[in-house]
Motif scaffolding. Structure first.
Motif, mmCIF file in Angstrom:
data_model
loop_
_atom_site.group_PDB
_atom_site.id
_atom_site.type_symbol
_atom_site.label_atom_id
_atom_site.label_comp_id
_atom_site.label_asym_id
_atom_site.label_seq_id
_atom_site.Cartn_x
_atom_site.Cartn_y
_atom_site.Cartn_z
ATOM 1 N N GLY A 32 39.162 43.480 36.801
ATOM 2 C CA GLY A 32 39.993 42.305 36.887
ATOM 3 C C GLY A 32 39.309 41.154 37.574
ATOM 4 N N THR A 33 38.438 41.487 38.540
ATOM 5 C CA THR A 33 37.754 40.473 39.333
ATOM 6 C C THR A 33 36.320 40.913 39.539
ATOM 7 O OG1 THR A 33 39.819 40.122 40.563
ATOM 8 C CG2 THR A 33 37.822 39.120 41.470
ATOM 9 N N MET A 34 35.409 39.963 39.450
ATOM 10 C CA MET A 34 34.022 40.247 39.789
ATOM 11 C C MET A 34 33.547 39.225 40.801
ATOM 12 S SD MET A 34 32.329 41.581 36.249
ATOM 13 C CE MET A 34 30.908 42.262 37.123
ATOM 14 N N GLY A 35 32.714 39.685 41.714
ATOM 15 C CA GLY A 35 32.285 38.798 42.777
ATOM 16 C C GLY A 35 30.838 38.992 43.157
ATOM 17 N N TRP A 36 30.322 37.995 43.835
ATOM 18 C CA TRP A 36 28.989 38.064 44.423
ATOM 19 C C TRP A 36 29.121 37.988 45.943
ATOM 20 C CZ3 TRP A 36 24.583 39.276 42.049
ATOM 21 C CH2 TRP A 36 24.506 39.128 40.660
ATOM 22 N N PHE A 37 28.407 38.876 46.595
ATOM 23 C CA PHE A 37 28.412 38.931 48.049
ATOM 24 C C PHE A 37 26.974 38.930 48.535
ATOM 25 C CE2 PHE A 37 32.891 39.808 48.753
ATOM 26 C CZ PHE A 37 33.284 40.156 47.480
ATOM 27 N N GLU A 46 29.182 38.958 53.252
ATOM 28 C CA GLU A 46 29.902 37.686 53.085
ATOM 29 C C GLU A 46 30.203 37.444 51.615
ATOM 30 O OE1 GLU A 46 28.986 32.909 53.840
ATOM 31 O OE2 GLU A 46 27.337 34.336 53.649
ATOM 32 N N GLY A 47 31.434 37.059 51.324
ATOM 33 C CA GLY A 47 31.788 36.689 49.957
ATOM 34 C C GLY A 47 31.215 35.338 49.600
ATOM 35 N N VAL A 48 30.507 35.257 48.484
ATOM 36 C CA VAL A 48 29.872 34.020 48.048
ATOM 37 C C VAL A 48 30.658 33.360 46.916
ATOM 38 C CG1 VAL A 48 27.790 32.995 47.072
ATOM 39 C CG2 VAL A 48 27.600 34.853 48.732
ATOM 40 N N ALA A 49 30.983 34.145 45.903
ATOM 41 C CA ALA A 49 31.683 33.599 44.737
ATOM 42 C C ALA A 49 32.401 34.727 44.021
ATOM 43 C CB ALA A 49 30.696 32.916 43.789
ATOM 44 N N ALA A 50 33.461 34.385 43.323
ATOM 45 C CA ALA A 50 34.209 35.380 42.570
ATOM 46 C C ALA A 50 34.831 34.727 41.344
ATOM 47 C CB ALA A 50 35.288 36.020 43.434
ATOM 48 N N ILE A 51 35.106 35.569 40.350
ATOM 49 C CA ILE A 51 35.681 35.068 39.103
ATOM 50 C C ILE A 51 36.601 36.121 38.523
ATOM 51 C CG2 ILE A 51 33.723 35.929 37.709
ATOM 52 C CD1 ILE A 51 34.018 33.344 36.028
ATOM 53 N N TYR A 52 37.712 35.684 37.968
ATOM 54 C CA TYR A 52 38.596 36.597 37.270
ATOM 55 C C TYR A 52 38.049 36.821 35.862
ATOM 56 C CZ TYR A 52 41.931 35.744 41.025
ATOM 57 O OH TYR A 52 42.547 35.649 42.235
ATOM 58 N N THR A 53 37.997 38.074 35.447
ATOM 59 C CA THR A 53 37.388 38.384 34.159
ATOM 60 C C THR A 53 38.248 37.943 32.983
ATOM 61 O OG1 THR A 53 38.254 40.617 34.361
ATOM 62 C CG2 THR A 53 35.984 40.276 35.011
ATOM 63 N N LEU A 54 39.531 37.823 33.199
ATOM 64 C CA LEU A 54 40.418 37.317 32.152
ATOM 65 C C LEU A 54 41.164 36.116 32.692
ATOM 66 C CD1 LEU A 54 41.885 40.679 30.786
ATOM 67 C CD2 LEU A 54 40.088 39.271 29.771
ATOM 68 N N GLY A 55 41.205 35.064 31.903
ATOM 69 C CA GLY A 55 41.990 33.914 32.289
ATOM 70 C C GLY A 55 41.307 32.911 33.168
ATOM 71 N N GLY A 56 40.033 33.175 33.498
ATOM 72 C CA GLY A 56 39.308 32.204 34.302
ATOM 73 C C GLY A 56 39.700 32.238 35.755
ATOM 74 N N GLY A 57 39.370 31.194 36.464
ATOM 75 C CA GLY A 57 39.637 31.117 37.891
ATOM 76 C C GLY A 57 38.411 31.532 38.667
ATOM 77 N N SER A 99 36.295 44.710 40.738
ATOM 78 C CA SER A 99 37.556 45.345 41.086
ATOM 79 C C SER A 99 38.383 45.510 39.822
ATOM 80 C CB SER A 99 38.321 44.495 42.093
ATOM 81 O OG SER A 99 39.646 44.988 42.252
ATOM 82 N N THR A 100 39.150 46.561 39.779
ATOM 83 C CA THR A 100 40.032 46.781 38.641
ATOM 84 C C THR A 100 41.275 45.914 38.717
ATOM 85 O OG1 THR A 100 40.938 48.674 39.819
ATOM 86 C CG2 THR A 100 39.248 49.120 38.189
ATOM 87 N N TYR A 101 41.414 45.175 39.792
ATOM 88 C CA TYR A 101 42.595 44.354 39.982
ATOM 89 C C TYR A 101 42.229 42.874 40.045
ATOM 90 C CZ TYR A 101 44.390 48.877 41.383
ATOM 91 O OH TYR A 101 44.732 50.202 41.402
ATOM 92 N N ARG A 102 43.219 42.071 39.788
ATOM 93 C CA ARG A 102 43.078 40.637 39.973
ATOM 94 C C ARG A 102 43.376 40.369 41.454
ATOM 95 N NH1 ARG A 102 43.232 36.387 36.203
ATOM 96 N NH2 ARG A 102 43.961 34.387 37.031
#
Length: 124
Positions: A32-37, A46-57, A99-102
């Motif tokens: 649901g969500t992918m991120g770069w740390f 530290e969280g750098v960037a993240a994106i929702y795999t569906l629907g953008g954001g 993550s499997t979740y948004r």
């Protein structure tokens, strides 16, 4: 289950650019969500960037806003981190996570359940 493989790290001079890639395989439809740390020895991840795999954001941490961009190619199951105008303080091991979740707070590392092995970025 999801496997993540990062690539694109390396050494670059200040002001330079790198693009990190994170290829996901396995049960990718479940992400649901992918991120770069990023993490340096002795400091918290530290969280750098993240994106929702569906629907953008997308989410970008303040310290890299205007310099880093996160994007995805769902056809390739790949997420990218374009890093421009790199600074020595950007030097770290960079990790991709899924993550499997948004996730409501996508820059919080504790909410991700899959991690890559990391790719080193060194800025001199």
């Amino acid at each position: 289950h999801v496997q993540l493989v990062e690539s694109g790290g390396g050494s670059v001079q200040a002001g330079g650019s790198l693009r990190l890639s994170c290829a996901a395989s396995g049960t990718t439809y479940s992400t649901g969500t992918m991120g770069w740390f990023r993490q340096v020895p002795g400091k918290e991840r530290e969280g750098v960037a993240a994106i929702y795999t569906l629907g953008g954001g997308t989410y970008i941490t303040d310290s890299v806003k205007g310099r880093f961009t996160i994007s995805r190619d769902n056809n390739k199951n790949t997420v990218y981190l374009q890093m421009n105008d790199l600074k020595p303080e950007d030097s770290a091991m960079y990790y991709c996570a899924a993550s499997t979740y948004r996730i409501v707070r996508p820059l919080a590392p504790g909410l991700y359940n899959y991690w890559g092995q990391g790719t080193q970025v060194t800025v001199s």
